[in-house]
Design a protein around this motif. Structure first.
Motif, PDB file in Angstrom:
ATOM      1  N   TYR A   1       0.819  -1.201   0.000  1.00  0.00           N
ATOM      2  CA  TYR A   1       0.000   0.000   0.000  1.00  0.00           C
ATOM      3  C   TYR A   1       0.855   1.254   0.000  1.00  0.00           C
ATOM      4  O   TYR A   1       0.360   2.331   0.240  1.00  0.00           O
ATOM      5  CB  TYR A   1      -0.973  -0.025   1.187  1.00  0.00           C
ATOM      6  CG  TYR A   1      -2.132  -0.929   0.888  1.00  0.00           C
ATOM      7  CD1 TYR A   1      -3.340  -0.410   0.410  1.00  0.00           C
ATOM      8  CD2 TYR A   1      -2.015  -2.311   1.000  1.00  0.00           C
ATOM      9  CE1 TYR A   1      -4.390  -1.230   0.093  1.00  0.00           C
ATOM     10  CE2 TYR A   1      -3.072  -3.149   0.682  1.00  0.00           C
ATOM     11  CZ  TYR A   1      -4.268  -2.596   0.230  1.00  0.00           C
ATOM     12  OH  TYR A   1      -5.306  -3.409  -0.103  1.00  0.00           O
ATOM     13  N   TYR A   2       2.158   1.079  -0.266  1.00  0.00           N
ATOM     14  CA  TYR A   2       3.058   2.221  -0.325  1.00  0.00           C
ATOM     15  C   TYR A   2       3.627   2.335  -1.725  1.00  0.00           C
ATOM     16  O   TYR A   2       4.673   1.765  -2.025  1.00  0.00           O
ATOM     17  CB  TYR A   2       4.150   2.079   0.746  1.00  0.00           C
ATOM     18  CG  TYR A   2       3.565   2.033   2.126  1.00  0.00           C
ATOM     19  CD1 TYR A   2       3.023   3.190   2.696  1.00  0.00           C
ATOM     20  CD2 TYR A   2       3.475   0.846   2.832  1.00  0.00           C
ATOM     21  CE1 TYR A   2       2.432   3.152   3.949  1.00  0.00           C
ATOM     22  CE2 TYR A   2       2.889   0.805   4.089  1.00  0.00           C
ATOM     23  CZ  TYR A   2       2.373   1.963   4.644  1.00  0.00           C
ATOM     24  OH  TYR A   2       1.772   1.924   5.878  1.00  0.00           O
TER      25      TYR A   2
ATOM     26  N   GLN B   1     -12.756   6.956   1.461  1.00  0.00           N
ATOM     27  CA  GLN B   1     -13.627   7.226   2.613  1.00  0.00           C
ATOM     28  C   GLN B   1     -12.839   7.620   3.862  1.00  0.00           C
ATOM     29  O   GLN B   1     -13.360   8.300   4.748  1.00  0.00           O
ATOM     30  CB  GLN B   1     -14.457   5.967   2.956  1.00  0.00           C
ATOM     31  CG  GLN B   1     -15.482   5.598   1.912  1.00  0.00           C
ATOM     32  CD  GLN B   1     -14.974   4.567   0.932  1.00  0.00           C
ATOM     33  OE1 GLN B   1     -13.796   4.556   0.586  1.00  0.00           O
ATOM     34  NE2 GLN B   1     -15.858   3.718   0.445  1.00  0.00           N
ATOM     35  N   GLU B   2     -11.603   7.144   3.967  1.00  0.00           N
ATOM     36  CA  GLU B   2     -10.819   7.363   5.181  1.00  0.00           C
ATOM     37  C   GLU B   2      -9.798   8.482   5.036  1.00  0.00           C
ATOM     38  O   GLU B   2      -9.102   8.817   5.987  1.00  0.00           O
ATOM     39  CB  GLU B   2     -10.067   6.065   5.544  1.00  0.00           C
ATOM     40  CG  GLU B   2     -10.986   4.882   5.789  1.00  0.00           C
ATOM     41  CD  GLU B   2     -10.217   3.596   6.032  1.00  0.00           C
ATOM     42  OE1 GLU B   2      -9.124   3.437   5.463  1.00  0.00           O
ATOM     43  OE2 GLU B   2     -10.715   2.756   6.793  1.00  0.00           O
TER      44      GLU B   2
ATOM     45  N   ILE C   1      -4.837   4.896   0.409  1.00  0.00           N
ATOM     46  CA  ILE C   1      -5.843   4.918   1.473  1.00  0.00           C
ATOM     47  C   ILE C   1      -7.218   4.949   0.790  1.00  0.00           C
ATOM     48  O   ILE C   1      -7.377   5.578  -0.256  1.00  0.00           O
ATOM     49  CB  ILE C   1      -5.652   6.186   2.346  1.00  0.00           C
ATOM     50  CG1 ILE C   1      -4.423   6.039   3.244  1.00  0.00           C
ATOM     51  CG2 ILE C   1      -6.888   6.500   3.180  1.00  0.00           C
ATOM     52  CD1 ILE C   1      -4.626   5.107   4.418  1.00  0.00           C
ATOM     53  N   ARG C   2      -8.192   4.248   1.346  1.00  0.00           N
ATOM     54  CA  ARG C   2      -9.536   4.350   0.810  1.00  0.00           C
ATOM     55  C   ARG C   2     -10.021   5.805   0.828  1.00  0.00           C
ATOM     56  O   ARG C   2      -9.778   6.520   1.816  1.00  0.00           O
ATOM     57  CB  ARG C   2     -10.517   3.519   1.665  1.00  0.00           C
ATOM     58  CG  ARG C   2     -10.352   2.039   1.534  1.00  0.00           C
ATOM     59  CD  ARG C   2     -10.850   1.591   0.162  1.00  0.00           C
ATOM     60  NE  ARG C   2     -10.951   0.147   0.097  1.00  0.00           N
ATOM     61  CZ  ARG C   2     -12.095  -0.510   0.264  1.00  0.00           C
ATOM     62  NH1 ARG C   2     -13.220   0.147   0.493  1.00  0.00           N
ATOM     63  NH2 ARG C   2     -12.114  -1.824   0.192  1.00  0.00           N
TER      64      ARG C   2
ATOM     65  N   THR D   1       0.981   6.915   0.289  1.00  0.00           N
ATOM     66  CA  THR D   1       0.236   5.816   0.909  1.00  0.00           C
ATOM     67  C   THR D   1      -1.101   5.685   0.197  1.00  0.00           C
ATOM     68  O   THR D   1      -1.772   6.683  -0.065  1.00  0.00           O
ATOM     69  CB  THR D   1      -0.039   6.118   2.400  1.00  0.00           C
ATOM     70  OG1 THR D   1       1.202   6.411   3.044  1.00  0.00           O
ATOM     71  CG2 THR D   1      -0.705   4.924   3.076  1.00  0.00           C
TER      72      THR D   1
ATOM     73  N   ARG E   1     -10.158  11.503   7.442  1.00  0.00           N
ATOM     74  CA  ARG E   1      -9.790  11.175   8.821  1.00  0.00           C
ATOM     75  C   ARG E   1      -8.281  11.255   9.046  1.00  0.00           C
ATOM     76  O   ARG E   1      -7.809  11.880   9.994  1.00  0.00           O
ATOM     77  CB  ARG E   1     -10.282   9.761   9.134  1.00  0.00           C
ATOM     78  CG  ARG E   1     -10.000   9.278  10.539  1.00  0.00           C
ATOM     79  CD  ARG E   1     -10.031   7.738  10.639  1.00  0.00           C
ATOM     80  NE  ARG E   1     -11.361   7.194  10.408  1.00  0.00           N
ATOM     81  CZ  ARG E   1     -11.586   5.882  10.221  1.00  0.00           C
ATOM     82  NH1 ARG E   1     -10.579   5.022  10.245  1.00  0.00           N
ATOM     83  NH2 ARG E   1     -12.808   5.451   9.994  1.00  0.00           N
ATOM     84  N   TYR E   2      -7.528  10.635   8.109  1.00  0.00           N
ATOM     85  CA  TYR E   2      -6.092  10.544   8.331  1.00  0.00           C
ATOM     86  C   TYR E   2      -5.346  11.826   7.973  1.00  0.00           C
ATOM     87  O   TYR E   2      -4.263  12.078   8.488  1.00  0.00           O
ATOM     88  CB  TYR E   2      -5.508   9.340   7.600  1.00  0.00           C
ATOM     89  CG  TYR E   2      -6.021   8.034   8.158  1.00  0.00           C
ATOM     90  CD1 TYR E   2      -5.919   7.769   9.522  1.00  0.00           C
ATOM     91  CD2 TYR E   2      -6.626   7.088   7.344  1.00  0.00           C
ATOM     92  CE1 TYR E   2      -6.405   6.587  10.054  1.00  0.00           C
ATOM     93  CE2 TYR E   2      -7.112   5.889   7.869  1.00  0.00           C
ATOM     94  CZ  TYR E   2      -7.003   5.649   9.237  1.00  0.00           C
ATOM     95  OH  TYR E   2      -7.482   4.483   9.754  1.00  0.00           O
TER      96      TYR E   2
ATOM     97  N   TRP F   1     -16.679  12.403   0.437  1.00  0.00           N
ATOM     98  CA  TRP F   1     -16.185  11.687   1.612  1.00  0.00           C
ATOM     99  C   TRP F   1     -15.629  12.627   2.671  1.00  0.00           C
ATOM    100  O   TRP F   1     -15.598  12.303   3.857  1.00  0.00           O
ATOM    101  CB  TRP F   1     -15.147  10.637   1.203  1.00  0.00           C
ATOM    102  CG  TRP F   1     -15.779   9.566   0.372  1.00  0.00           C
ATOM    103  CD1 TRP F   1     -15.552   9.301  -0.944  1.00  0.00           C
ATOM    104  CD2 TRP F   1     -16.810   8.665   0.788  1.00  0.00           C
ATOM    105  NE1 TRP F   1     -16.370   8.284  -1.383  1.00  0.00           N
ATOM    106  CE2 TRP F   1     -17.155   7.864  -0.334  1.00  0.00           C
ATOM    107  CE3 TRP F   1     -17.495   8.442   1.999  1.00  0.00           C
ATOM    108  CZ2 TRP F   1     -18.124   6.875  -0.283  1.00  0.00           C
ATOM    109  CZ3 TRP F   1     -18.452   7.446   2.047  1.00  0.00           C
ATOM    110  CH2 TRP F   1     -18.767   6.675   0.922  1.00  0.00           C
TER     111      TRP F   1
END
Lengths: 290, 290, 290, 290, 290, 290
Positions: free
Chosen positions: F35-36, F52-53, F49-50, F47, F56-57, F72
């Motif tokens: 995933y990198y 949707q997230e 990342i979905r 990275t 958040r991150y 999102w």
């Protein structure tokens, strides 16, 4: 005509489920882009549903019954009646486990060490309930996927599903504890389970599914044996199976026909031959109903 | 626990070998990028090795046993014990031949004509030894591949492997002589072959491999016959097979059950029917151990 | 050596035909770019021919016999002898129909409404003959393909082949009438059908093809039954099949072996079990010759 | 809004046609199972039609215009107006030829030898007309495909399309004569060609198609040249092209920019360099309108 | 007509080589199953040859010239003339290295530790010569492939080719030393290199190959600049490139056109814009000959 | 060395994102199972990342910045700074819409009709907030996928994403209202946006991304024009573009170089030619920074 509304799990188990049904004698085809698989029994109406949602829709009666994992029934808290456990899997027959995993070099070694940490998981309810049981308070975040790559940057720990642990190891994660072990279940709406026609339909379907599962990994073995050798030969066969012994035209001989586990064949055949069996033939089976 | 170190040939025979083992009751899987196939018998440890190198590593004890071609055993000069000949091949069951081939219009018609010529081949030792046997001196060059396209520009003649001769013909080459005929062999390290546990393990494995090979190309045939027709029907079955004759509830009839070659079925069935057999059913087999 | 010249239909039925022959015991392979399939019977010589032309070449003796659709025999008006009807199809076993189809909103509701209209079709002769039978005169144009997309811009009506009607519906077409129903036929040149050697060869081939077709969709079922339950169990089996009943060493029991339709298995097994059958085993078949 | 009905050839030329249109600035997409390609110009309405039928439907006004081969216009005898010849082909840019071919060892060496023979072909009309021109009478049979494998068993000669002759040679056929040479044409319905709006629309479309075809196989070349070397450098460029010469800030130099054939680049660049050009850069083009 | 016999490396570099030739203006196609690629220059005759054998066949005059790795020239000890180094690779442009590698936990840390050990490698001569240079005696075995999985069971150390070291690391191997660094070379037969026609043909070919390689990873950049900003803008461009500056109709502005490395574009463009450049456009190039 | 932590959206936008970065001059590769993603700029750390997230991150500083949909960001309620809107999509460049859809024959025609109904959606928060805005109370259930097949059996209405509405129509759903229109955004952590080095790095990256997006769908056009025709030709070019006009050696002519939309080329070129432009050449571009 009465119809039984049956939910089948969409996604990774879809093809394995259809294979099992085909072996059980039901032809399922998936029209492209449709979520209503065709089945050659007009009394069954199939719907593809995500395993996560199966409990919800069986519980509220949108479906009479369905196949899904024990894990998702627990996660959704759905009130359903479990009629059977079905063990089938393309990759293996081992049940899956939901485990707490952390980076190899993490300080977390038990539930207590999770206090105040960030945990990413697809099973938020199972995780929260397990934490509560240990009297621990932590931040549980719903993960939309790729959970195993999140530690340590995006989470301190994860609760993730695993069969062999390979994927966790590949991401340098260590298993701390197991929260839940899960297999596929056949669940019914409680009222549907009490309806006589629906229950009979489900029982017949389960009889055939079990017959197909029983035949997987089994083979038929037939051989000719001289009567004096018969006891010796039977002694080599697994005790719990009851072989069919039939007379032959040549009255010195009998024919023995039995069913054994495919993966014991290689141990038993050398012994049968040594015990006097001749003309040993192995043949394939498609269904076994004891 | 004792372990038998078994070498499997990497490359073109790899899948055919795994198929044979699966039919014999051993599940082999090839993890991607690994040369250590997984097998569901903890007493076996498999390694994928090039056929060319199998002899060397069985001879020096790096492996206890392995499958490889007779040709590469000869080429490598390895000291190994041959336990069995195994005839299996995806394309055909004919053995392969190493032949001397030259362009259609070449002046070379026999070994003597090779004096002073350039020969390209993957089997340098076999070729040199064969030339020496004919008292001929020629320049033998190791060929890294595509040997059949080398004449006449890059070689005067080649020693190349062939099953049907098609590839040679397509390159306008003519076969002059055959140096070696080769099939697959199961070879063991001489000391391993004397070790009782290892020898028993290899013998059991060979029994199952032979049982699976015997079932390929064979089918089961069962039929009902009136007693007066029995001699006539049996007369149509291949002489060397011993059919199982069993009584039926209806005492005028018997059941006959036998194994025959798949490619004779179409000749025998019309004759059996004419001789009075009824309800003839053909069914598949997976293993035969006589 | 005598040789039978056999035509096989090129194109959509090619693989299904080869599958049927393989099940019947004949190995057919298609060398790439060749129209002469290899077959493992030196007395047969195969040629791939378009279904549309099969009648022509069987009629003029270029071929002794061949497989093709009844429709193309009619369309070509070829004089051939039909020896058998063969029902096999990858997608379904239903016969195909040639239908007259028009746009959903067309004014055409019967043959009479076609007077003066444009009809596109691949079967010009069948269409003209059918129109003549109804005393209607229309313009029939040969269609090179994609016939179902021609109305209404490029034709007023079409005569097109269909199995399920799905493709017609997807193009907003309505079926007005059926001109011809067609299945696959095995046809022979009339003189070849009178030649004793050729006729015997064709009859043996047909016996095996029929045996393979009979086994498709059938399975074997064997079970043990206590003698008092036997009548009850036999009562649950399809009437027309004559099961084989054989004695067992344990004289209280008999073994019952029978052949049933695969798609009735799921209805019959629950009843057999309820009637007292035990150790019910289903096994696959490859050929049935009654 | 006015709309131009444009026919595109279905099948082997379909993708090459769409590529040409895309290079010309029109985005064509083929929705699956539809014969109406989408195009990003609301004034164009496209239909996929077999090349064989294009003439018929352009002639009767079902289409305003279309692309198809000269051969099929002749075969169909359709009355259409040819607006342009378009030379494009995935495999080559050579025109296709319809030839009379016979087995290598045939006695047929010219049209006269065809008297009374069987000829298989997809172009029955072209063949009959050509035979009539030679005063020869023969049996011309429509071939549904695989024409080149028919001689000598199913035909004495064939009339078949070929670009390189490879397929004929591979089937051991010899070319006797050429009946017709054919390239792709843009044809219009005669009345549509007289309609001012439709004609302007077709002319603009053809301007862009020609611009895209002109750019295929061409590249741009730019370089800097000292003024004294200019004549020498220009002398090396193909005579008919008129390069753009522009001044540079450094007045001793000029920049030369020109378009040349891609397959002459490798001959010209070494000469340009020798003549004094420096900083030679080749760049790609997508359209050229002179 | 004179012909230059050119060897191209078969296998992993085959497609990359053909791509390079296509960019250089030579169309190469690989007929299936042939080792003689077609090229659109009648003065070139291509042959696919394993890189390992290229040196041998160029040295003995079977070929005039060819592309192969420096490593295989050294290994074969062939006497050839190197005309150019060509750096191209699908995966990367880094040269490959032949390294001595051992298991991570091996006691071997330098050449001296190899005394008496088993070394597996495809480059037996390079390895033996390197060992001799260090005065070490070891057993060097030819490896037919999968060399990196041999230690520690089948070898104590290996000499293997690597670009990134990834495959070695994945097999738990540690690099001890580098024996040879290698790139692709264009080599000629010494006599062919002295033949004027052949030498000119090779030089022209190399000019085009170098032009194509120079364009890879380069792009064209054009922009408009006000005269007062020109010095500032030029200052941001790489020093060694000589941009073309041309006057515009608007005499306050000039156009700047230059070639820069593709991977510096993202650093330079922000600076150019800050320095006053406007209308900056990047365009692709296919060849650069300085 | 400073590093910017950049999140890229995993899944359906992943390849389109990498394409955009490649056009902008950054080479991204996706190592399998990682995933990198690798990127050729050591100052960037990517990275996957979905979408949707992502909010958040980025909000909690696990990432400095990232690309994700506006939808999102709203759904997650994340506090992030939006630096740019990026419009790119494989299928189309239209923004996506989240709409309320119901079965065609539903009684629901506006928000008020939703009172007490079951709504399935992936955007539970957006849906609840929209319902609250309309003062409506309904049961909003999280949908794990295949939302569009749920009505009417598993939901009364859905809130689902759509670009063209095709999938909704195919499921017999009608759009009632639009809740949100969304495009891709480049968002930053608020503190990272204030850090000078990170902000400059993000601004440079955005400059290149915008340059690549600007070049998509644009082409370069150059032509030669006689000076008297220049005004006329310029008049045909889009007003807002400022073409580069440069003198030629032949002083009667000038060269015009400009950038125009690819899909206007086919309208403009016929006009330019009519206005006197000659030698019109279209060439491709890869980046435009105005």
């Amino acid at each position: 005509m009465s119809v039984l509304k049956l939910g089948l799990p969409a996604g990774s188990l879809q093809e394995a489920t259809a294979d099992l049904f085909r072996k059980a004698g039901y032809k399922i085809t998936f029209p492209s882009r449709s979520y209503y698989p065709a089945i050659d029994d007009p009394e069954l109406h199939c719907t593809l549903i995500r395993a996560q949602e199966m409990g919800r829709y069986v519980a509220d009666g949108s479906l009479d019954c369905g196949l899904t994992g024990h894990d998702w029934i627990v996660e959704s808290g759905a009130h359903v009646t479990e009629l059977a456990e079905l063990v089938f899997s393309k990759v293996s027959r081992r049940p899956v486990k939901w485990v707490l995993a952390v980076p190899n070099d993490s300080d977390i070694h038990g539930p207590k060490d999770l206090q105040g940490k960030r945990i990413a998981t697809e099973v938020v309810n199972i995780t929260k309930s397990w934490l509560a049981g240990h009297g621990v308070s932590a931040q549980v975040e719903f993960s939309w996927g790729a959970t195993e790559v999140k530690p340590p940057k995006f989470a301190d720990a994860i609760v993730e599903v695993t069969e062999t642990g390979n994927s966790l190891r590949a991401n340098n994660l260590r298993i701390v504890d197991t929260l839940l072990t899960s297999t596929t279940r056949f669940v019914a709406n409680p009222q549907a389970a009490l309806d006589p026609w629906k229950r009979q339909k489900m029982d017949d379907l389960l009889l055939m599914l079990r017959g197909a599962m029983a035949a997987e990994g089994k083979v038929g073995l037939m051989m000719n044996v001289r009567k004096p050798d018969l006891a010796h030969v039977l002694n080599k066969l697994p005790a719990l199976k009851n072989p069919t012994i039939s007379p032959l035209a040549d009255q010195e001989w009998v024919a023995v026909n039995t069913i054994i586990d495919e993966d014991t064949v290689r141990h038993i055949i050398p012994q049968l031959k040594a015990a006097g069996a001749s003309g040993i033939v192995e043949y394939p089976l498609t269904k076994i109903i004891d």
